[in-house]
Design an enzyme around this catalytic site. Structure first.
Site, PDB file in Angstrom:
ATOM      1  N   ARG A 146       0.613  -1.189  -0.067  1.00 39.40           N
ATOM      2  CA  ARG A 146      -0.056   0.154  -0.036  1.00 39.40           C
ATOM      3  C   ARG A 146       0.836   1.409   0.025  1.00 39.40           C
ATOM      4  O   ARG A 146       0.402   2.410  -0.412  1.00 39.40           O
ATOM      5  CB  ARG A 146      -1.042  -0.203   1.127  1.00 39.40           C
ATOM      6  CG  ARG A 146      -2.280  -0.894   0.910  1.00 39.40           C
ATOM      7  CD  ARG A 146      -3.254  -0.933   2.161  1.00 39.40           C
ATOM      8  NE  ARG A 146      -4.357  -1.316   1.742  1.00 39.40           N
ATOM      9  CZ  ARG A 146      -5.216  -1.565   2.574  1.00 39.40           C
ATOM     10  NH1 ARG A 146      -4.933  -1.903   4.030  1.00 39.40           N
ATOM     11  NH2 ARG A 146      -6.597  -2.059   2.294  1.00 39.40           N
ATOM     12  N   LYS A 203     -12.858  -9.921   8.918  1.00 41.89           N
ATOM     13  CA  LYS A 203     -13.591  -8.842   8.929  1.00 41.89           C
ATOM     14  C   LYS A 203     -15.126  -9.382   8.780  1.00 41.89           C
ATOM     15  O   LYS A 203     -15.679  -8.864   7.681  1.00 41.89           O
ATOM     16  CB  LYS A 203     -13.316  -7.305   8.140  1.00 41.89           C
ATOM     17  CG  LYS A 203     -11.995  -6.802   8.741  1.00 41.89           C
ATOM     18  CD  LYS A 203     -11.609  -5.421   7.831  1.00 41.89           C
ATOM     19  CE  LYS A 203     -10.486  -4.809   8.244  1.00 41.89           C
ATOM     20  NZ  LYS A 203     -10.022  -3.808   7.373  1.00 41.89           N
ATOM     21  N   GLY A 206      -6.162  -5.323   2.014  1.00 46.35           N
ATOM     22  CA  GLY A 206      -4.634  -5.102   2.416  1.00 46.35           C
ATOM     23  C   GLY A 206      -4.108  -6.676   2.685  1.00 46.35           C
ATOM     24  O   GLY A 206      -2.913  -6.816   2.124  1.00 46.35           O
ATOM     25  N   GLY A 220     -12.445  -3.879   1.922  1.00 47.09           N
ATOM     26  CA  GLY A 220     -13.998  -3.576   1.908  1.00 47.09           C
ATOM     27  C   GLY A 220     -14.326  -2.543   1.014  1.00 47.09           C
ATOM     28  O   GLY A 220     -15.562  -2.460   0.376  1.00 47.09           O
TER      29      GLY A 220
HETATM   30  N1  LIG Z   1     -10.038 -18.698  10.186  1.00 45.08           N
HETATM   31  C1  LIG Z   1      -9.628 -17.639  10.496  1.00 45.08           C
HETATM   32  N2  LIG Z   1      -9.577 -17.238  11.782  1.00 45.08           N
HETATM   33  C2  LIG Z   1      -9.200 -15.952  12.406  1.00 45.08           C
HETATM   34  N3  LIG Z   1      -8.671 -15.126  11.557  1.00 45.08           N
HETATM   35  C3  LIG Z   1      -8.546 -15.356  10.125  1.00 45.08           C
HETATM   36  C4  LIG Z   1      -9.110 -16.806   9.624  1.00 45.08           C
HETATM   37  N4  LIG Z   1      -8.977 -16.635   8.308  1.00 45.08           N
HETATM   38  C5  LIG Z   1      -8.177 -15.513   7.986  1.00 45.08           C
HETATM   39  N5  LIG Z   1      -7.830 -14.833   9.126  1.00 45.08           N
HETATM   40  C6  LIG Z   1      -7.223 -13.444   9.090  1.00 45.08           C
HETATM   41  O1  LIG Z   1      -8.073 -12.613   8.403  1.00 45.08           O
HETATM   42  C7  LIG Z   1      -7.052 -11.480   8.063  1.00 45.08           C
HETATM   43  C8  LIG Z   1      -7.413 -10.413   7.106  1.00 45.08           C
HETATM   44  O2  LIG Z   1      -8.839 -10.252   6.887  1.00 45.08           O
HETATM   45  P1  LIG Z   1      -9.440  -9.202   6.191  1.00 45.08           P
HETATM   46  O3  LIG Z   1     -10.875  -9.344   6.273  1.00 45.08           O
HETATM   47  O4  LIG Z   1      -8.927  -8.036   7.112  1.00 45.08           O
HETATM   48  O5  LIG Z   1      -8.839  -9.113   4.671  1.00 45.08           O
HETATM   49  P2  LIG Z   1      -8.221  -8.066   3.979  1.00 45.08           P
HETATM   50  O6  LIG Z   1      -7.869  -8.595   2.562  1.00 45.08           O
HETATM   51  O7  LIG Z   1      -7.076  -7.462   4.712  1.00 45.08           O
HETATM   52  O8  LIG Z   1      -9.388  -6.984   3.497  1.00 45.08           O
HETATM   53  P3  LIG Z   1      -9.413  -5.229   4.143  1.00 45.08           P
HETATM   54  O9  LIG Z   1      -8.402  -4.745   3.268  1.00 45.08           O
HETATM   55  O10 LIG Z   1     -10.939  -5.001   3.946  1.00 45.08           O
HETATM   56  O11 LIG Z   1      -9.161  -5.561   5.593  1.00 45.08           O
HETATM   57  C9  LIG Z   1      -5.635 -12.110   8.375  1.00 45.08           C
HETATM   58  O12 LIG Z   1      -4.806 -11.196   9.086  1.00 45.08           O
HETATM   59  C10 LIG Z   1      -5.815 -13.511   8.551  1.00 45.08           C
HETATM   60  O13 LIG Z   1      -4.874 -13.959   9.445  1.00 45.08           O
HETATM   61  O1  LIG Z   2      -7.599  -2.228   5.553  1.00 47.46           O
HETATM   62  C1  LIG Z   2      -8.595  -1.759   4.873  1.00 47.46           C
HETATM   63  O2  LIG Z   2      -9.415  -2.273   4.370  1.00 47.46           O
HETATM   64  C2  LIG Z   2      -8.456  -0.054   4.696  1.00 47.46           C
HETATM   65  O3  LIG Z   2      -7.355   0.568   5.376  1.00 47.46           O
HETATM   66  C3  LIG Z   2      -9.680   0.383   5.882  1.00 47.46           C
HETATM   67  O4  LIG Z   2      -9.572   0.050   7.131  1.00 47.46           O
HETATM   68  P1  LIG Z   2     -10.928  -0.209   7.939  1.00 47.46           P
HETATM   69  O5  LIG Z   2     -11.445  -1.438   7.661  1.00 47.46           O
HETATM   70  O6  LIG Z   2     -10.109  -0.315   9.455  1.00 47.46           O
HETATM   71  O7  LIG Z   2     -11.504   1.141   7.947  1.00 47.46           O
END
Ligand SMILES: Nc1ncnc2c1ncn2[C@@H]1O[C@H](COP(=O)(O)OP(=O)(O)OP(=O)(O)O)[C@@H](O)[C@H]1O
Ligand SMILES: O=C(O)[C@H](O)COP(=O)(O)O
Length: 396
Positions: free
Chosen positions: A35, A200, A353, A377
């Site tokens: 990023r 999330k 991310g 998201g």
């Molecule tokens: N079964 C699980 N239990 C707990 N955590 C998990 C599991 N599977 C994946 N994860 C965690 O989910 C996290 C990523 O989730 P997240 O929803 O933040 O995705 P993202 O790609 O970063 O999207 P965003 O940019 O919206 O945050 C990772 O740190 C991973 O360790």
């Molecule tokens: O990791 C993300 O998806 C963005 O940086 C937004 O973060 P947030 O879900 O904490 O608002």
């Protein structure tokens, strides 16, 4: 959307840039700087135009007060390395340090302000409180560039309110991301397969409802799995669970059946005794997770199943890792999905991310994917067809 060109001559002007620098950290070590790298072209472009660049961003989800572990200081250092130029760092956002650092900038210089979310006004639901913080941010600049695509779905002071107070424009990253995501909303080549995972869960479950109208197939992995398994009547032990979403998920499963959308769930899960790399763990059937275990990855059988359901795809959108990929024993499901995308001919967009970080840290070549989005998201909400407040505000 207005662009940087619309801002006119920027020489000597203070330009506040909202970037998404929310990168994964291990202590103060950045484990994936994707990023930050994605933010560099806009910052460099403004430097080249002679602007005094004031970068603002968030890291993690602190609750409106400073927390050392969420300091942007390591991020500012990395940005300096990538720019090959000194980057000043303000130890607050809109306080004495912020004002002093901005006042000390010469044309072409760059400063990073401390984490926006150390200030309660940034994320406040109260318009007046958010507005008051945006007023303070706006005082630091003559123009505003929105370049943090990953946060355009957030109605937050630095994303929306500040744009209402300053001449504003979309940065190159926001424009580029929107261009690619449009391809997935306007008549995507079919089969269109969506892979959802991550942690999330409550943020992202809602996207499924809308995807049921556009996707042909939805593969569910990561922390999202357990709410589905529980909704089907299975025990999920100590796994991540959104108890209050069970009825909603049952509704998604029914609606998917009616609409002929295939929802693919894992058949097996890697279940561990604790959230740790050295925790005892075994592959168990997805419908028989022991009560004292938590599921931290999809199992090998599910990896093969998911790969087979991706093989014929023409378009793929993937958000959220399949497991806790940061810990080696739980990285295999994410690796299997990434490999399946590399092997397929589909136009694939990886969003988020951690999802993007996973692809890179597991050693995959970014070029093997159609597009690696900085938005998690944000990309999902864009695909849902939702109005993204951080984009709408740039239209006016
Ligand atoms: N079964 C699980 N239990 C707990 N955590 C998990 C599991 N599977 C994946 N994860 C965690 O989910 C996290 C990523 O989730 P997240 O929803 O933040 O995705 P993202 O790609 O970063 O999207 P965003 O940019 O919206 O945050 C990772 O740190 C991973 O360790
Ligand atoms: O990791 C993300 O998806 C963005 O940086 C937004 O973060 P947030 O879900 O904490 O608002």
């Amino acid at each position: 959307m207005l662009t940087i060109d619309d801002l006119g001559d920027l020489r000597g002007k203070r330009v506040l840039v909202r970037s998404d620098l929310n990168v994964p950290l291990d202590g103060t070590t950045i484990t994936d700087d994707g990023r930050i790298r994605a933010s560099v072209p806009t910052i460099q472009r403004l430097r080249d135009a002679g602007a005094r660049v004031v970068v603002c961003a968030h890291l993690g989800r602190p609750k409106g007060a400073p927390e050392d572990r969420y300091s942007l200081r390591p991020v500012a250092s990395r940005l300096g390395e990538l720019l090959g130029a000194p980057v000043a760092f303000a130890t607050d956002t809109v306080g004495d340090s912020g004002r002093d650092v901005v006042a000390g900038l010469a044309d072409g210089d760059v400063a990073v302000l401390e984490n926006l979310r150390f200030n309660p006004g940034e994320t406040s639901k109260d318009d007046a409180e958010r507005g008051a913080f945006a007023d303070q941010l706006a005082e630091l600049a003559d123009a505003f560039v929105s370049d943090g695509f990953g946060v355009v779905h957030r109605k937050q002071a630095s994303v929306v309110d500040v744009a209402q107070r300053l001449p504003h424009a979309a940065g190159g990253l926001v424009l580029a991301e929107v261009e690619v995501l449009k391809r997935l909303t306007v008549d995507p080549a079919r089969p269109y397969v969506v892979v959802l995972g991550g942690s999330k869960v409550s943020d992202k479950l809602g996207v499924i409802e809308n995807l049921l109208g556009t996707a042909d197939r939805i593969l569910v992995g990561g922390g999202m799995v357990f709410t589905f398994l529980k909704a089907q009547g299975h025990e999920v032990g100590k796994s991540l669970l959104e108890e209050d979403q069970l009825d909603t998920v049952r509704g998604y499963l029914d609606s998917a059946r009616e609409r002929g959308v295939e929802i693919v769930l894992p058949t097996d899960v890697v279940a561990a005794t604790a959230f740790a790399a050295d925790a005892e763990h075994d592959v168990v059937p997805a419908d028989a997770i022991p009560a004292d275990r938590l599921g931290l990855d999809i199992g090998p059988d599910s990896g093969r199943l998911f790969a087979s359901r991706l093989a014929d795809a023409s378009t793929v959108f993937w958000n959220g890792p399949m497991g806790v990929f940061e810990l080696e024993p739980f990285s295999h499901g994410t690796r299997a999905v990434a490999q399946a995308l590399v092997d397929s001919d589909a136009f694939s967009v990886v969003g988020g991310g951690d999802s993007a970080a996973a692809v890179r840290t597991l050693g995959f070549d970014e070029g093997a994917f159609g597009h690696i989005s900085t938005g998690g998201g944000a990309s999902l909400e864009y695909l849902e067809g939702k109005t993204l407040p951080g984009l709408t505000v740039l239209d006016s």
